[in-house]
Structures are given as C-alpha cells and as structure tokens.
Design a protein around this motif. Structure first.
Motif, PDB file in Angstrom:
ATOM      1  N   GLY A  20       2.008  -1.024  -0.003  1.00 22.81           N
ATOM      2  CA  GLY A  20       3.209  -0.541   1.679  1.00 22.81           C
ATOM      3  C   GLY A  20       1.549  -0.555   3.007  1.00 22.81           C
ATOM      4  N   ALA A  21       1.299   0.411   2.663  1.00 29.54           N
ATOM      5  CA  ALA A  21      -0.029   0.349   3.654  1.00 29.54           C
ATOM      6  C   ALA A  21      -0.653  -1.115   4.221  1.00 29.54           C
ATOM      7  CB  ALA A  21      -1.326   1.702   2.888  1.00 29.54           C
ATOM      8  N   HIS A  22      -1.009  -1.539   3.050  1.00 28.58           N
ATOM      9  CA  HIS A  22      -2.023  -2.873   3.025  1.00 28.58           C
ATOM     10  C   HIS A  22      -0.891  -3.848   3.826  1.00 28.58           C
ATOM     11  CE1 HIS A  22      -5.652  -2.489   1.509  1.00 28.58           C
ATOM     12  NE2 HIS A  22      -5.539  -1.675   0.716  1.00 28.58           N
ATOM     13  N   LEU A  23      -0.363  -3.964   3.911  1.00 22.21           N
ATOM     14  CA  LEU A  23       1.523  -5.196   3.963  1.00 22.21           C
ATOM     15  C   LEU A  23       1.827  -4.208   5.758  1.00 22.21           C
ATOM     16  CD1 LEU A  23       4.212  -6.677   4.184  1.00 22.21           C
ATOM     17  CD2 LEU A  23       5.483  -4.997   2.618  1.00 22.21           C
ATOM     18  N   LEU A  24       1.851  -3.404   5.716  1.00 20.96           N
ATOM     19  CA  LEU A  24       2.063  -2.086   6.934  1.00 20.96           C
ATOM     20  C   LEU A  24       0.575  -2.619   8.102  1.00 20.96           C
ATOM     21  CD1 LEU A  24       3.455  -0.281   8.937  1.00 20.96           C
ATOM     22  CD2 LEU A  24       1.871   1.081   7.913  1.00 20.96           C
ATOM     23  N   ALA A  25      -0.080  -2.927   7.537  1.00 27.68           N
ATOM     24  CA  ALA A  25      -1.532  -3.339   8.728  1.00 27.68           C
ATOM     25  C   ALA A  25      -1.354  -5.369   9.218  1.00 27.68           C
ATOM     26  CB  ALA A  25      -3.190  -3.224   7.645  1.00 27.68           C
ATOM     27  N   GLN A  26      -1.104  -5.737   7.305  1.00 24.27           N
ATOM     28  CA  GLN A  26       0.052  -7.153   7.551  1.00 24.27           C
ATOM     29  C   GLN A  26       0.664  -7.178   8.937  1.00 24.27           C
ATOM     30  OE1 GLN A  26      -2.344  -9.928   6.848  1.00 24.27           O
ATOM     31  NE2 GLN A  26      -3.324  -9.048   5.798  1.00 24.27           N
ATOM     32  N   LEU A  27       1.496  -6.298   9.459  1.00 24.08           N
ATOM     33  CA  LEU A  27       3.153  -6.614   9.997  1.00 24.08           C
ATOM     34  C   LEU A  27       2.106  -5.986  11.344  1.00 24.08           C
ATOM     35  CD1 LEU A  27       5.728  -5.059   7.868  1.00 24.08           C
ATOM     36  CD2 LEU A  27       5.516  -7.785   8.464  1.00 24.08           C
ATOM     37  N   ILE A  28       1.393  -4.826  11.544  1.00 23.86           N
ATOM     38  CA  ILE A  28       0.818  -4.882  12.220  1.00 23.86           C
ATOM     39  C   ILE A  28      -0.539  -5.827  13.322  1.00 23.86           C
ATOM     40  CG2 ILE A  28      -0.919  -2.875  13.874  1.00 23.86           C
ATOM     41  CD1 ILE A  28       0.068  -0.814  12.171  1.00 23.86           C
ATOM     42  N   LEU A  29      -0.779  -6.458  12.628  1.00 19.51           N
ATOM     43  CA  LEU A  29      -1.580  -7.674  12.659  1.00 19.51           C
ATOM     44  C   LEU A  29      -0.711  -8.670  13.479  1.00 19.51           C
ATOM     45  CD1 LEU A  29      -4.439  -8.037  10.236  1.00 19.51           C
ATOM     46  CD2 LEU A  29      -4.402  -7.194  12.688  1.00 19.51           C
TER      47      LEU A  29
END
Length: 332
Positions: free
Chosen positions: A12-21
């Motif tokens: 979830g945390a790494h996916l969140l980073a991808q979505l923010i990018l």
C-alpha cells in the motif's frame, strides 16, 4: 478519485507513492497514526515532498470491518485498490485472518458494486494458487483443486478473498487480481515478508532448501497502476521476478550488508523439534506459535511460477533481485 485500502502496509505505501508520482488523487485508508507516519516515511524516500502528499492524499481513518465508516470512504471514488489484509502463520490467528481477509474483502467489493466503482484491483498472493505436478510451473490457470489440501490458514484466507472478488466480477464489477510471490521492499520489517527481510539484512544463518517466487514491491506497485489504467478486466496475473532459492537470496543480501552468507541448511527434524517446543511454550504462556505440522513439509518443496502472462500483455520487464535488493539497501 482512487480509494486505497491497506495504505500503510508494504504494498500500500509503495503503491501510494506511485499514484502520487502519477498526480492521481487518492483517499488512503489507515488505522493508526503510527502506521500512517511509517507509510509517509517510505513515500518520502521517493523524493516526494510533504506538500505533494498533502496535495494528493486524503487520509481516512477506517477499518474495513467497520461497514458504516467504510461506506463513507467510498464517496466520489471511481477506482479501488484493495491492499488491506492480515498476514500470520499462527494457528491462533486463523479466525481473525478469515475475518479480515475474507469478510473484509467482501465488504469492500460489496460497496464497490453498490456505488458503482469503475475498476477494482485486488492484491492476492501465490498462496492462493494451486500446486502443479512436480517439475511444472504454476500459471494463472493452476487453480486449487477441490481435493487439494490447503494446509495454511493464510492460504485458505487468501483463496476465500479471491472468491469474493470473482463473485463480484460475476455481479458486474470490473476486476483485476495480482498474485505476487514473496514481496521484498523497504520500510516494513515487523510483519509479513518484512520479517524475512529483517533476517536477510542481519545475515541469514539457517536457510530452508526451497526455491520459490520472489518479486520487488517496486514492480508490484507499478504493475498495479498499469493494469488499472489498461482496458484489461476480469483477469489475474502472477507477479514473480525470479524463482530463487532462499540461499541465493540470503547470499545477495549478505554481500550488500557485509554479513556472513547462509551456511546451515534447514532439516525437517529441526522444525519438528521447534514445533514441539512452540506447542509447549504456547500452553504455558501467551506466545503465538508460528509452525504447524501441515506447513513444515511445504518448506522443503520447490515451487516455480511463471510471469509470462503479465510480461506479454504489458510488455513488462521485471527488476532482478540484484536491482531491487540494491534499492532496499540504499533506502535502509
């Protein structure tokens, strides 16, 4: 608006980073402030600023078992990434694991049907797949047979969660399911595959003689976003970078962290003795045992997984262990 359950876990945390990018708006579900802050610390390592997080992410405190609260989280949402789940090897956690992984998933997909959601991505596991004949690779078509034993409580709960997602697809929800191998990535070292990574960083002294599928969390998160932005629906995909032995993985991390390489090959009798003492300890203390008699044999059986389907359909190239292990090392 994207809804992300399990936003404070490894995926979830790494996916969140991808979505923010990708500059996508996200409503991120979390349960505690400590976990939320842990996720933010991981996101910041992507060279994402606190202001970018504030501008893009709407944090929403909610448990997926709390249906009234969860329902309010679905307002204005079009896409759902379901990463929330409970991971444990302890037999005493079986009921809770079923409740979170199966009932919790049912809650999320039912609300996705009601609202309605345009597309739903579910994070499953290779544990939910069937076992092939000796020497064969597991593919997306290798499903669990009715007479096949499912000894692990985790396997049962992930299989049950998938059944809820497939049921929702029959009711009109557009879904994609990803089945990652053992996921390695930075930031979470106290649960799930993070406990393995913590041991790898400190030097894995005893290793099981097993080959299985491994994948970096960085590939998992990227593929999930690509699948949700693609026309693909009602499909599942195995996400495995390489089929590796635990000894190979241990040696790679030992070189990075300047630790001794794995030397002692685990033997079945060692685990049976450990199981015996765990049972005794659990009788007299609140200790949660991690071994079961049914699971021990699986630690000595190789499993090979094919990611050909996702490679062909997305033209995707996975990072090798050498690459994502180095990323983990740099972010540690």
């Amino acid at each position: 608006m994207n809804l992300l359950t399990g936003a404070t876990g490894l995926v979830g945390a790494h996916l969140l980073a991808q979505l923010i990018l990708n500059k996508e708006k996200i409503r991120a579900l979390f349960r505690t402030e400590n976990k939320k802050n842990q996720a933010i610390s991981v996101i910041l390592k992507y060279d994402i600023t606190s202001q970018q997080i504030e501008d893009t992410v709407e944090w929403f405190q909610c448990d997926i078992l709390d249906i009234p609260k969860l329902e309010s989280a679905f307002e204005s949402v079009t896409h759902v990434y379901h990463c929330a789940g409970f991971i444990s090897n302890s037999p005493s956690d079986y009921k809770m694991m079923r409740k979170v992984n199966i009932e919790g998933t049912a809650n999320v997909v039912n609300l996705s049907i009601d609202f309605p959601i345009q597309k739903f991505c579910h994070v499953s596991s290779i544990a939910a797949l069937g076992k092939p004949n000796v020497g064969d690779e597991v593919t997306e078509e290798t499903t669990i047979a009715e007479d096949q034993k499912k000894p692990s409580a985790y396997e049962i709960s992930k299989y049950g969660a998938e059944m809820e997602v497939w049921r929702a697809s029959q009711e009109g929800l557009s879904v994609v399911i990803v089945n990652p191998g053992i996921i390695l990535g930075d930031g979470f070292y106290d649960s799930g595959s993070g406990t393995l990574l913590a041991k790898l960083k400190n030097g894995l002294k005893i290793y099981p003689p097993k080959i299985t599928g491994f994948v970096g969390v960085y590939d998992v998160s990227k593929i999930m976003v690509q699948l949700m932005n693609s026309p693909v629906v009602n499909q599942r995909y195995i996400l495995v970078s390489e089929n590796l032995s635990f000894k190979e993985v241990g040696e790679s991390f030992a070189r990075l962290y300047n630790k001794s390489t794995p030397k002692t090959r685990l033997k079945p009798w060692m685990l049976y003795i450990a199981w015996f003492f765990e049972v005794l300890r659990s009788f007299f203390t609140s200790y949660k045992r991690q071994l079961t008699l049914e699971v021990i044999p699986s630690l000595f059986k190789d499993s090979f997984y094919s990611s050909d389907k996702i490679k062909k359909e997305l033209q995707y190239t996975f990072e090798t262990l050498e690459v994502y292990a180095h990323k983990i090392y740099k972010r540690s």
